[in-house]
Design an enzyme around this catalytic site. Sequence first.
Site, short mmCIF file in Angstrom:
data_model
loop_
_atom_site.label_atom_id
_atom_site.label_comp_id
_atom_site.label_asym_id
_atom_site.label_seq_id
_atom_site.Cartn_x
_atom_site.Cartn_y
_atom_site.Cartn_z
N GLU A 10 12.70 7.83 25.98
CA GLU A 10 12.92 6.98 24.80
C GLU A 10 14.05 5.98 25.01
O GLU A 10 13.95 4.82 24.69
CB GLU A 10 13.27 7.86 23.59
CG GLU A 10 12.07 8.34 22.83
CD GLU A 10 12.48 9.16 21.62
OE1 GLU A 10 13.26 8.65 20.80
OE2 GLU A 10 12.02 10.30 21.51
N ASP A 50 11.82 12.58 23.21
CA ASP A 50 12.64 13.66 22.66
C ASP A 50 11.81 14.88 22.26
O ASP A 50 10.66 14.75 21.83
CB ASP A 50 13.44 13.17 21.45
CG ASP A 50 14.62 12.30 21.85
OD1 ASP A 50 14.91 12.22 23.06
OD2 ASP A 50 15.27 11.71 20.98
N ASP A 97 11.02 16.77 19.77
CA ASP A 97 10.83 17.11 18.35
C ASP A 97 9.60 16.36 17.85
O ASP A 97 8.91 15.69 18.61
CB ASP A 97 12.08 16.76 17.52
CG ASP A 97 12.50 15.30 17.67
OD1 ASP A 97 11.71 14.50 18.20
OD2 ASP A 97 13.62 14.96 17.24
N GLU A 132 9.25 13.72 16.06
CA GLU A 132 9.34 12.26 16.24
C GLU A 132 9.05 11.91 17.69
O GLU A 132 8.32 10.95 17.98
CB GLU A 132 10.76 11.81 15.85
CG GLU A 132 10.87 10.41 15.32
CD GLU A 132 10.21 10.20 13.97
OE1 GLU A 132 9.70 9.09 13.76
OE2 GLU A 132 10.19 11.13 13.15
N TYR A 137 20.01 19.27 23.13
CA TYR A 137 19.43 18.34 22.15
C TYR A 137 20.06 18.53 20.77
O TYR A 137 20.32 19.64 20.34
CB TYR A 137 17.91 18.54 22.07
CG TYR A 137 17.22 17.44 21.29
CD1 TYR A 137 17.42 16.11 21.64
CD2 TYR A 137 16.42 17.74 20.20
CE1 TYR A 137 16.80 15.09 20.93
CE2 TYR A 137 15.79 16.72 19.48
CZ TYR A 137 16.00 15.41 19.85
OH TYR A 137 15.40 14.40 19.13
N ARG A 149 19.09 17.55 17.61
CA ARG A 149 18.37 17.72 16.34
C ARG A 149 17.67 19.06 16.35
O ARG A 149 16.62 19.22 16.96
CB ARG A 149 17.35 16.58 16.14
CG ARG A 149 18.03 15.24 15.94
CD ARG A 149 17.08 14.10 15.68
NE ARG A 149 17.84 12.86 15.52
CZ ARG A 149 18.15 12.05 16.52
NH1 ARG A 149 17.75 12.34 17.74
NH2 ARG A 149 18.84 10.94 16.30
N HIS A 186 13.52 25.14 19.73
CA HIS A 186 14.80 24.56 20.15
C HIS A 186 15.89 25.60 20.23
O HIS A 186 15.86 26.63 19.58
CB HIS A 186 15.27 23.50 19.14
CG HIS A 186 14.54 22.21 19.28
ND1 HIS A 186 14.82 21.10 18.53
CD2 HIS A 186 13.55 21.86 20.12
CE1 HIS A 186 14.00 20.13 18.89
NE2 HIS A 186 13.23 20.57 19.84
#
Length: 690
Positions: free
Chosen positions: A9, A82, A84, A86, A300, A302, A346
Site C-alpha cells: 500500500e 495491510d 485487515d 480495508e 500492525y 489496527r 491479529h
Amino acid sequence: MARYLVIVESPAKVKTIKKFLGSNYVVMASQGHVRDLPKSQLGIDVEHDFEPKYITIRGKGDILAQLRKEVKKADKIYLATDPDREGEAISWHLTMALKLEGKKVYRISFNEITKNAVKESIKNAREIDMNLVDAQQARRALDRIVGYRISPLLWKKVKRGLSAGRVQSVALRIIADREAEIDAFIPEEYWTLDAILKVQGEKKPLRAKFYGTRQEKLVIHSAEEEEKIRKALEDAQFQVAEIRKGERTQKSPLPFTTSTLQQEASKVLNFATQKTMRIAQQLYEGIDIKGQGTIGIITYLRTDSTRISEEAEASARDYIAGTYGPEYVADAEKKKDGGKKIQDAHEAIRPTDISRTPAMVKESLSRDQFRLYQLIWKRFVASQMQAARFETTSVKIDAGEYRFTVAASKIAFDGFRSVYVQPDEEKAENNVLLKGLDEHSVLTKEEFDSKQHFTQPPAHYTEASLVKALEELGIGRPSTYAPTISTIIARRYVAKENKNLYLTELGEVVNHMMLQSFPSIVDVNFTANMEGLLDKVAEGKVQWKSVISNFYPDLEDAVEVAEKELEEVKIEDEVTDVICEECGRNMVIKYGPHGKFLACPGFPECRNTKPYLEKAGVSCPKCGKDVVIRKTKKGRRYYGCEDNPECDFMSWQKPSDQKCPKCGSYMVEKGNRLVCSDSTCGYVEKKEKN
C-alpha cells in the site's frame, strides 16, 4: 530468471520489503485505494441489488499504468496490502483495476515488517478472502448511503454544506448527551473530617479519616453536621479498635490494542488520536535503524486483539528473565481475549523484537517516534511480567459513637511496575504506618482538619475517553476512531480545548436535527448492532447486500418524512433592527461555517457583514448591560457582556437576573434549577416556569 511483483500500500514499505527479498522481486506501492465510489453521485445502484459503481480514483491513473507494465513482465503477483478488511478490499480492487484474472495472483499478509514475517507470508500465500472484502464493501456502502442521503437535508435545513455520517453522528450524540448531563448537574455539598492523632512513643502524627459510626458509613452534608460531630468528639477518647493486615495484587496490563494505545498516548504523551496513528504507522512501515537498515519496529497498528504469538511470548520471557530475573516472568497461562470479536487473527501491538530497547533506537527516531515506541515497548514487556504485590494495613479507630479509619500500603514486590506504571493510577499511598502502632497504642487527638467539598459533574469527553466509550459501546472499529474524531472537530461540530471536547452551536443544531429526523442513525444500539452484522459478513455468515437491502428502505422512509417536515420548518433570513452602515438596509441573520453572522440583504451589490451577538435576555451582573452569546475561537459557546472588552463578565452557564438570597451572587440556569454561581455557596432553587 523468474520475476515476481509484490504490491504494497505505502511507498514507505517498498524500501523495507525490497531489502528482505531477492533481486528477482519487484516491490511497488498502490499508495492506498485505487478505486472508490464516485464523489459526484451516490454510486450505488439501488434499483439493481445495490451494486456499487467503482471508478479509478483521480490521480491514480499513472500508478495503475506503471503497475500494469510490471504485471505484464511478472510470473507471479503478490498482493501485500495491510492485514485487515480495508487491506483485503484494496487487494481485490487491484485485481479488478489491473485485470489480474487468469494470472498467478496471491494474497500475502504480515503482522510485522520483518525479514522472517515477509518470507513466511510468501510461503503461506493464499487467495483473497472475499468475506473480508464484502464486509468492507458493506461498510463503505452504508457510510455512503447515510452520508449522501442525509447530508443534503442538513444543508437545506441549516443552509450550508453540513454532513452526516453513520459513525460520526453517533459520536456527536455521545458528546452532546454528556454536555447535557454536565449542564444539568447540581453540585452537592459534603465535608471531610480528619483527626490528627499523636501516638505515644512516636514522633510522627497519624492522620485518620472520618468513616461514620461503628455500624455504618456516614456522609457529612453540611457545616452544621460537621460542627455537631466535632462537638460530640471534643472529649472523646480515641482508641485502636482493629488492625488488619493483608495483601493485594495488581495484575500486569494487557498489551496494547489500537484503542488502548490511542487512550494511553493521549493521557501520557498528549497525542491526538490521529497523531498516534500517524506515528505508529511510521514505526510499523519501517525506520532506518543505524547498523540494521530500514526495519519495521512494531507490529500492525489496527487491531482489537490482545493475543501475542508464541514466539513473541517466548522471547519476552527470555528477555525478562535475563534482564530482571526469573521471578519477574509472568505465569505461563496468560490472559486471553474475553470472547470479544477480534480483527482477523491479529496480534496486539508490540515491538517486533523485544531486545530492541528504546535506548538502542533512540538516535534513529524522532522525539515523538521515540516516545511512542517507548510506551509500546514498556507496555508489552510489562504485560509479560508478574503482578505487583502490596502489603496492606487497615486500622479502625473508635472515638465515642464514631469511627475513623487509616489505610496504608507498601510494595512487597514491584513486578511489572519496575517497567510500567499506568498514567491514571494514583501514586502509591505513602501513608506508611507507624511500626509501633498496635491495639494497645495510646492515642491523643491533636487537632481536627475539616474541608468543604462539592460533588463534581461528569468530566467532559477527551479524545481518549471518547475512544474508550466508542469501543465499549461497540461503535466503529480500530481504524475508524481517529478519522471519526478528526471529522467532527474539522467540521466544527466539536471544539477541542485543553484536551476536552465541547459541543459547538453548530454541533448542537446538527445533533438536534439528527435526533429529530433520524433517531435510528444516532441510536447507539442500532449502530453497535450494525457493527455486529458487518462482523458476521466478515465471518461469511451474512450476505453483504442483505445488510444494505434491510437498512435502505427504513432510511428512505425517514428521508421522505424529513424532507416534508424540513420544508415546513425552513428557516428564513431573520431581519434585525441593525442598520447596514454602507447602504441603509436592515441587516439579516445568516448562517456560516462558524455559526450566525449579520449580512446585508443587498448582496451582491452590498457585501457588508458583521458579527451577530444574540442577546440572552438578561442583564450583565457586573455592569447592567445586555448579556450576549459569544463563542471561543474554536466555537465553544459562552455568555459574556456586550460591552466586552470594557466589561470582562463571562459564564459557561446562562446567567439569571435573579440574585442568590444566601450570598448575593448571580444565579445560573441548570436544567430546571437555578444554582448560585459561587460554588462555595451551594444554594439551589427550582426555576419558575415562564
